[in-house]
Motif scaffolding. Structure first.
Motif, short mmCIF file in Angstrom:
data_model
loop_
_atom_site.label_atom_id
_atom_site.label_comp_id
_atom_site.label_asym_id
_atom_site.label_seq_id
_atom_site.Cartn_x
_atom_site.Cartn_y
_atom_site.Cartn_z
N ALA A 99 0.86 -1.18 0.00
CA ALA A 99 0.00 0.00 0.00
C ALA A 99 0.89 1.23 0.00
O ALA A 99 1.75 1.38 0.87
N TYR A 100 0.71 2.09 -0.98
CA TYR A 100 1.47 3.34 -1.05
C TYR A 100 0.75 4.40 -0.21
O TYR A 100 -0.42 4.69 -0.44
N MET A 101 1.46 4.98 0.73
CA MET A 101 0.87 5.90 1.70
C MET A 101 0.65 7.28 1.09
O MET A 101 1.53 7.85 0.46
N SER A 102 -0.53 7.84 1.32
CA SER A 102 -0.89 9.13 0.75
C SER A 102 -0.42 10.29 1.63
O SER A 102 -0.44 10.20 2.87
N THR A 103 -0.03 11.38 0.98
CA THR A 103 0.30 12.60 1.71
C THR A 103 -0.90 13.54 1.79
O THR A 103 -0.82 14.59 2.43
N VAL A 104 -2.02 13.18 1.14
CA VAL A 104 -3.21 14.02 1.16
C VAL A 104 -3.83 14.00 2.56
O VAL A 104 -4.00 12.93 3.15
N GLU A 105 -4.17 15.17 3.07
CA GLU A 105 -4.73 15.25 4.41
C GLU A 105 -6.01 14.41 4.52
O GLU A 105 -6.93 14.53 3.72
N GLY A 106 -6.05 13.54 5.52
CA GLY A 106 -7.24 12.75 5.79
C GLY A 106 -7.35 11.45 5.01
O GLY A 106 -8.22 10.63 5.29
N LEU A 107 -6.47 11.25 4.02
CA LEU A 107 -6.53 10.05 3.18
C LEU A 107 -5.39 9.11 3.54
O LEU A 107 -4.24 9.54 3.64
N ASP A 108 -5.71 7.84 3.75
CA ASP A 108 -4.69 6.91 4.23
C ASP A 108 -3.80 6.35 3.13
O ASP A 108 -2.58 6.42 3.20
N ILE A 109 -4.41 5.77 2.10
CA ILE A 109 -3.66 5.04 1.08
C ILE A 109 -3.94 5.64 -0.30
O ILE A 109 -5.10 5.88 -0.66
N ALA A 110 -2.88 5.83 -1.09
CA ALA A 110 -3.02 6.39 -2.43
C ALA A 110 -3.19 5.32 -3.50
O ALA A 110 -3.86 5.55 -4.51
N HIS A 111 -2.59 4.14 -3.29
CA HIS A 111 -2.58 3.11 -4.33
C HIS A 111 -2.24 1.77 -3.69
O HIS A 111 -1.51 1.73 -2.69
N VAL A 112 -2.77 0.68 -4.25
CA VAL A 112 -2.52 -0.66 -3.73
C VAL A 112 -2.06 -1.56 -4.88
O VAL A 112 -2.66 -1.57 -5.96
N VAL A 113 -0.99 -2.34 -4.63
CA VAL A 113 -0.40 -3.17 -5.67
C VAL A 113 0.02 -4.51 -5.08
O VAL A 113 -0.05 -4.71 -3.86
N MET A 114 0.48 -5.42 -5.94
CA MET A 114 1.04 -6.69 -5.48
C MET A 114 2.51 -6.77 -5.85
O MET A 114 2.88 -6.53 -7.01
N ALA A 115 3.34 -7.07 -4.88
CA ALA A 115 4.79 -7.14 -5.12
C ALA A 115 5.13 -8.26 -6.09
O ALA A 115 4.51 -9.33 -6.09
N TYR A 116 6.14 -7.99 -6.92
CA TYR A 116 6.63 -8.97 -7.89
C TYR A 116 8.15 -8.83 -7.95
O TYR A 116 8.67 -7.87 -8.51
N VAL A 117 8.85 -9.79 -7.36
CA VAL A 117 10.31 -9.76 -7.29
C VAL A 117 10.88 -10.51 -8.49
O VAL A 117 10.56 -11.67 -8.72
N GLN A 118 11.73 -9.82 -9.27
CA GLN A 118 12.30 -10.38 -10.50
C GLN A 118 13.83 -10.38 -10.43
O GLN A 118 14.43 -9.50 -9.80
N ASP A 119 14.43 -11.31 -11.11
CA ASP A 119 15.89 -11.29 -11.26
C ASP A 119 16.26 -10.16 -12.21
O ASP A 119 15.73 -10.06 -13.32
#
Length: 310
Positions: free
Chosen positions: A238-258
């Motif tokens: 979860a990418y944390m938002s800097t907007v006042e009053g808003l918790d999360i700006a975006h949600v993704v799934m991690a993908y680790v690659q070589d």
């Protein structure tokens, strides 16, 4: 055993509407609810589930990755949950946004872990993750803040917030956005004149207060490089938002690659429903690079779906 009744087969906009109840053991407390989908979505769901069930002995994160990969290229569409004149459990795989993509991928994996390959079984798991205590009657029953979605997942034993384990800290950023901007939301904008909207706004305001009783946590931007080697494919970011009053700006799934161009030969990247590309993609940036490139994001949270789900 779930009782599923096909009520109506529509065309185009709604597609299929199912009338459902929860598990028989929950019948006294779980009200009847409607599931809205399309034939294309239900068929795609069962195709993915059939493949995942055959591999259900794999770890849950691996099943999530497989489901996420099967949805690459699906279009980004905002507001898919807002149709209709009453709350319905809307399940779409052929159109999605960021949190719905991650939620659907997680619930596809959970459903497969349970050995189920039917669309109604997926819809039931989505109801349980999307709605507060699984009740899907009103707009305010739906979980709107990702922070609450995470905490309900922890309460259900589905996932674990590992942010502090990865070097995170308390984040003093109170939640209040929806109650302070009701005119921005279709179902809240008439709260001053409509009793239903007024009730929904009151419930959401109380949810905000409850969420603020427990401090949020995050990994600030300057610590992401240190935490990155501990992040695994299938982790929810979860990418944390800097907007006042808003918790999360975006949600993704991690993908680790070589990738030899990154530290330790690993690129800690991610898969997501991208508003910029208007589809589900493997992002070209790493998680750290994505945060650095955005002025509205200042860190991340990391959640790990448990592997002993049944």
């Amino acid at each position: 055993m779930k009782r599923i009744l096909l009520v109506l087969s529509c065309t185009l906009a709604l597609g299929l509407i199912f009338s459902c109840r929860g598990n028989v053991g929950q019948a006294a407390t779980q009200p009847k609810y409607e599931v809205v989908t399309t034939p294309a979505d239900s068929l795609l769901a069962e195709k993915i589930l059939s493949s995942l069930v055959a591999q259900r002995n794999l770890p849950t994160p691996e099943l999530m990755f497989k489901a996420a990969s099967d949805l690459l290229g699906q279009p980004y569409v905002a507001g898919t949950l807002e149709g209709g004149d009453h709350e319905q459990v809307r399940v779409y795989l052929t159109q999605t946004d960021c949190i719905l993509y991650v939620e659907t991928v997680m619930d596809l994996a959970i459903t497969a872990k349970q050995g189920k390959a039917t669309f109604p079984a997926l819809a039931e798991n989505i109801r349980l993750s999307r709605y507060r205590d699984g009740v899907a009657e009103n707009y305010s029953d739906r979980i709107h803040y990702t922070t609450e979605w995470i905490r309900q997942g922890e309460k259900r034993g589905i996932l674990r917030d590992i942010t502090l384990d990865l070097g995170g800290e308390v984040y003093d950023h109170p939640i209040s956005y929806m109650s302070r901007h009701p005119s921005s939301y279709k179902h809240l904008k008439d709260a001053q004149t409509d009793p239903v909207s007024s009730h929904d706004l009151e419930v959401i305001s109380q949810v905000e207060k409850t969420l603020n009783e427990t401090p949020m946590t995050y990994i600030p931007q300057d610590r992401i490089a240190q935490a990155a080697p501990l992040i695994k494919t299938g982790d929810i970011i979860a990418y944390m938002s800097t907007v006042e009053g808003l918790d999360i700006a975006h949600v993704v799934m991690a993908y680790v690659q070589d990738d030899p161009s990154y530290p330790n030969g690993k690129k800690v990247g991610f898969m997501h429903a991208s508003m910029g590309k208007m589809q589900v993609i493997v992002d070209p940036k790493s998680i750290e690079e994505y945060v650095k490139a955005s002025r509205s994001i200042n860190g991340i949270k990391v959640m790990r779906v448990k592997d002993d789900i049944r």
